[in-house]
Scaffold this motif. Structure first.
Motif, short mmCIF file in Angstrom:
data_model
loop_
_atom_site.label_atom_id
_atom_site.label_comp_id
_atom_site.label_asym_id
_atom_site.label_seq_id
_atom_site.Cartn_x
_atom_site.Cartn_y
_atom_site.Cartn_z
N VAL A 58 0.86 -1.18 0.00
CA VAL A 58 0.00 0.00 0.00
C VAL A 58 0.90 1.23 0.00
O VAL A 58 1.82 1.32 0.81
N PRO A 59 0.65 2.19 -0.90
CA PRO A 59 1.51 3.38 -0.91
C PRO A 59 1.26 4.26 0.32
O PRO A 59 0.17 4.25 0.87
N ARG A 60 2.28 4.98 0.71
CA ARG A 60 2.11 5.88 1.86
C ARG A 60 1.24 7.08 1.49
O ARG A 60 0.41 7.53 2.29
N GLY A 61 1.44 7.61 0.29
CA GLY A 61 0.74 8.84 -0.10
C GLY A 61 -0.45 8.58 -0.99
O GLY A 61 -0.98 7.46 -1.06
N LEU A 62 -0.89 9.63 -1.68
CA LEU A 62 -2.07 9.52 -2.53
C LEU A 62 -1.84 8.60 -3.71
O LEU A 62 -2.76 7.92 -4.18
N THR A 63 -0.63 8.61 -4.23
CA THR A 63 -0.33 7.78 -5.39
C THR A 63 1.09 7.24 -5.22
O THR A 63 1.95 7.93 -4.66
N PRO A 64 1.36 6.01 -5.67
CA PRO A 64 2.69 5.45 -5.45
C PRO A 64 3.78 6.28 -6.15
O PRO A 64 3.58 6.76 -7.26
N THR A 65 4.88 6.42 -5.48
CA THR A 65 6.02 7.09 -6.09
C THR A 65 6.75 6.08 -6.99
O THR A 65 6.58 4.86 -6.85
N LEU A 66 7.59 6.62 -7.87
CA LEU A 66 8.39 5.73 -8.72
C LEU A 66 9.24 4.80 -7.85
O LEU A 66 9.40 3.61 -8.15
N GLU A 67 9.78 5.36 -6.78
CA GLU A 67 10.63 4.55 -5.90
C GLU A 67 9.84 3.38 -5.31
O GLU A 67 10.33 2.25 -5.27
N GLU A 68 8.61 3.65 -4.88
CA GLU A 68 7.78 2.58 -4.33
C GLU A 68 7.43 1.54 -5.41
O GLU A 68 7.44 0.34 -5.15
N VAL A 69 7.13 2.02 -6.61
CA VAL A 69 6.77 1.11 -7.70
C VAL A 69 7.94 0.19 -8.05
O VAL A 69 7.77 -1.03 -8.19
N GLU A 70 9.10 0.77 -8.19
CA GLU A 70 10.25 -0.04 -8.59
C GLU A 70 10.63 -1.04 -7.50
O GLU A 70 10.99 -2.19 -7.80
N ALA A 71 10.54 -0.62 -6.25
CA ALA A 71 10.87 -1.53 -5.15
C ALA A 71 9.88 -2.69 -5.10
O ALA A 71 10.27 -3.86 -4.92
N GLU A 72 8.59 -2.39 -5.30
CA GLU A 72 7.58 -3.45 -5.19
C GLU A 72 7.66 -4.41 -6.38
O GLU A 72 7.50 -5.62 -6.22
N CYS A 73 7.92 -3.89 -7.58
CA CYS A 73 8.03 -4.78 -8.75
C CYS A 73 9.25 -5.70 -8.61
O CYS A 73 9.20 -6.86 -9.01
N ALA A 122 -8.17 8.56 7.89
CA ALA A 122 -8.83 7.25 7.95
C ALA A 122 -9.33 7.04 9.38
O ALA A 122 -8.96 7.78 10.30
N ALA A 123 -10.15 6.01 9.53
CA ALA A 123 -10.71 5.73 10.86
C ALA A 123 -9.64 5.19 11.80
O ALA A 123 -9.74 5.34 13.02
N ASP A 124 -8.61 4.57 11.23
CA ASP A 124 -7.54 3.98 12.04
C ASP A 124 -6.18 4.43 11.52
O ASP A 124 -6.04 4.76 10.33
N CYS A 125 -5.18 4.37 12.36
CA CYS A 125 -3.81 4.64 11.94
C CYS A 125 -3.35 3.51 11.00
O CYS A 125 -3.55 2.33 11.30
N GLY A 126 -2.73 3.89 9.90
CA GLY A 126 -2.26 2.89 8.95
C GLY A 126 -1.15 2.03 9.49
O GLY A 126 -0.87 0.96 8.94
N LEU A 127 -0.50 2.47 10.57
CA LEU A 127 0.62 1.71 11.12
C LEU A 127 0.18 0.81 12.28
O LEU A 127 0.30 -0.40 12.22
N ASP A 168 6.45 16.58 6.27
CA ASP A 168 6.64 15.14 6.08
C ASP A 168 6.47 14.84 4.60
O ASP A 168 5.33 14.80 4.11
N PRO A 169 7.56 14.66 3.86
CA PRO A 169 7.44 14.43 2.40
C PRO A 169 6.63 13.19 2.03
O PRO A 169 6.24 13.04 0.88
N GLY A 170 6.36 12.32 3.00
CA GLY A 170 5.51 11.16 2.72
C GLY A 170 4.04 11.54 2.59
O GLY A 170 3.23 10.74 2.15
N ILE A 171 3.70 12.75 2.99
CA ILE A 171 2.32 13.22 2.89
C ILE A 171 2.17 14.00 1.59
O ILE A 171 2.90 14.96 1.34
N GLN A 172 1.24 13.55 0.78
CA GLN A 172 1.02 14.16 -0.54
C GLN A 172 -0.34 14.84 -0.59
O GLN A 172 -1.31 14.35 0.01
N MET A 173 -0.41 15.92 -1.35
CA MET A 173 -1.70 16.55 -1.64
C MET A 173 -1.73 16.92 -3.11
O MET A 173 -0.69 17.22 -3.70
N TYR A 174 -2.92 16.88 -3.69
CA TYR A 174 -3.06 17.28 -5.09
C TYR A 174 -3.21 18.80 -5.19
O TYR A 174 -3.67 19.46 -4.25
N SER A 175 -2.85 19.34 -6.35
CA SER A 175 -3.00 20.77 -6.58
C SER A 175 -3.18 21.07 -8.05
O SER A 175 -2.57 20.40 -8.90
#
Lengths: 440, 135
Positions: free
Chosen positions: A300-315, B39-44, B92-99
């Motif tokens: 499952v990706p951490r963010g809204l959409t998988p990063t290239l790094e995540e995709v390559e690691a999972e493949c 989400a309703a629960d923490c993903g971790l 936290d660069p792991g958090i993404q938002m659309y724009s």
């Protein structure tokens, strides 16, 4: 007989599980398809239920067994391509009246249950095991292989069917509303179409490795060419048109850098395979194709959409799981039939496999070489979703037929068909099967 | 024009903060981990007992983008083509938002550039976090 979803224990999701305990002891024998159509014309005989029955009966006949020999069913109950029966549209009563219905009037029209199938296929008198798999044929194949291997059933029909209704897909429902609920709004407000996430990964891939969209052209042309030699497929049946480089490179964008031909075409269709034990398969009508392994990606990706790094690691992880469980190396692969709908998935999958020795960032250069079915490095001999429409199962049919030597015009000739791999869909979230002409 | 938003139980704090021109993201205090979408629960840790809302600095970077030419959302179709970028938060660069990157020309997106949050009104007046390139 209550039918539930397959438990997580049926999937091989982890690296380090060793060789699959049922390696070479489960075989695919029969293949059955329905026709294809762009959208449902709302006749009973072309409903998703009717075509599912047709595919199942064709698989039974192809394997040369009698229906009462089948004791298991593995099906995907969801049948939508993205189209749902409109709430304000009357149900098609003539369709409902043409079948033995369950409590759900949409059963057989916009979804499918085991109960509905058994009510409408009275010849299946000995089903004592049934289970649902989510989303795709790829998933159902993993479940069926494990079920036969574990002895839960000995002769199993696997089924995936798709319905497609009138109208452009994903244009109705909440997408047509003035306001939407807060949870959906978090991701959907910005209007990204389905291919957007994959297009982003492809964009990053091109920036990182110095590639461009036009380099996909040979893959697209090859896929359509192979698809036109797939008599069961949509393009071969309805629009036998080859694609040119110009067609592809000048096609309109959907979400740049993904254009129209990087997307597949939603269609109606159904397919079924008959799985059994290697022992029973010996006496059936078609040559058995042995299953060496199945593997699951549940990342499952951490963010809204998988990063290239995540995709390559999972493949890469998926590739390791595929080889480990099958007890093979990349050098053993005769061909690959990894997922392609969207086209920009494919390079991630085959780089993860290390197919023909390619490494990260090399797939698009590989596409510029001979990737045809006649060459030594066949890529997607099925033509996949791009070659035959959105089913997510052409790759499996083709893998079985290649190894049985009955892929017709698509039969690979530059290399002997001995071991192949198919699966998908997503780099993060997919299911894979390793097929072999021999059990060991 | 973006669709209006009807806050629900899970997301109401996010949208309320946006109406006050604040960006908040769900955080698990037990794991010290942000997550978005909420989400309703923490993903971790898979528990919902320690979820809270944490205000962000409102700065980030453009990670990636695409140009949408065939949008499924009716209200946005008159605006095609338009950018849809992915922003990674500095917190936290792991958090993404659309724009949609207001003010940035279509398909002329400076990937990697710094951005800051702004708030735009949607069709029903609900404010939506958006991101502008820092000049």
């Amino acid at each position: 007989m209550a039918t539930g979803y397959a438990p997580p224990s049926m999937y091989r999701s982890q690296e380090g599980m060793g060789i699959w305990e049922h390696r070479g002891k489960v075989a695919a024998v029969g293949v059955g398809h329905s026709p294809t159509e762009r959208r449902w014309d709302e006749r009973p005989e072309t409903s998703v239920g009717a075509w599912s029955i047709m595919a199942l009966r064709n698989a039974i006949a192809d394997a040369g067994v009698s229906p009462d020999q089948v004791d298991g069913l593995v099906i995907v109950p969801a049948t939508t391509t993205g189209a749902f029966w409109p709430k304000d549209k009357p149900l098609p009563q003539d369709v409902i009246n043409s079948f033995v219905q369950t409590d759900d009037p949409l059963d057989g029209i916009a979804k499918l249950s085991v109960e509905w199938l058994l009510k409408n296929m009275p010849e299946l008198t000995n089903i004592n095991y049934s289970v649902y798999a989510p989303v795709c044929m790829s998933n159902a194949l993993n479940v069926a292989a494990q079920a036969v291997g574990d002895g839960l059933a000995h002769t199993v029909l696997v089924l995936k069917a798709w319905h497609n209704l009138e109208g452009r897909y994903y244009q109705g429902g909440q997408n047509a509303q003035e306001s939407i609920a807060g949870t959906s709004a978090m991701t959907s407000l910005w209007g990204a179409p389905a291919c957007y996430g994959t297009a982003l990964q492809f964009a990053e891939y091109c920036r990182k490795y110095g590639k461009d969209h036009d380099m996909m052209t040979p893959f697209i042309i090859n896929s359509r060419r192979n698809g036109l030699m797939f008599p069961e497929g949509y393009w071969a049946q309805h629009r036998p048109e080859e694609l040119t480089a110009e067609d592809y490179q000048l096609a309109r964008w959907i979400a740049k850098p993904a254009n129209l031909f990087d997307n597949d075409i939603p269609i109606m269709c159904a397919a079924s395979y008959l799985f059994t034990t290697a022992e029973r398969a010996k006496d059936m009508k078609q040559k058995p194709v042995y299953i060496l392994n199945h593997a699951d990606s549940d990342a499952v990706p951490r963010g809204l959409t998988p990063t290239l790094e995540e995709v390559e690691a999972e493949c890469a992880l998926t590739g390791r799981k595929i080889y480990e469980g099958a007890g093979i190396t990349v050098d053993d692969l005769s061909f690959e039939n990894m997922y392609d709908g969207f086209t920009q998935f494919h390079q991630f999958h085959i780089e993860g496999l290390g197919y023909r020795g390619i490494e990260l960032g090399e797939a698009l250069d590989f596409y510029q070489t001979d990737i045809s079915i006649e060459g030594p490095n066949p890529v997607s001999p099925s033509g996949g979703n791009i070659g035959s429409g959105r089913s997510r199962f052409w790759m499996h049919t083709d893998s079985i037929q290649q190894l049985q030597g009955r892929a017709g015009g698509r039969q690979i000739t530059g290399v002997n068909a001995e071991i192949g791999v198919s699966g998908g869909p997503m780099p993060l979230g997919g299911n894979y099967t390793v097929w072999s002409a021999t059990p060991d | 024009m973006k669709q209006g938003v009807i806050p629900d139980d899970l997301t109401a704090p996010f949208w309320s903060a946006a109406n006050e021109s604040k960006l908040v993201i769900q955080n698990c205090s037990q794991c010290d981990r942000l997550q978005h979408p909420p989400a309703a629960d923490c993903g971790l840790c898979k528990s919902g007992d320690n979820l809270e809302w944490k205000e962000m600095s409102g700065t980030g970077r453009i990670y990636n983008y695409g140009v949408v030419h065939d949008c499924p959302i009716r209200l946005l179709q008159d605006d095609q083509p338009f950018n849809v970028a992915v922003i990674m938060l500095d917190d936290d660069p792991g958090i993404q938002m659309y724009s949609h990157l207001p003010g940035t020309p279509v398909d002329d997106v400076p990937v990697g550039s710094a951005v800051e949050v702004v708030f735009e009104e949607s069709a029903n007046g609900q404010k939506i976090p958006e991101w502008k390139v820092v000049k």
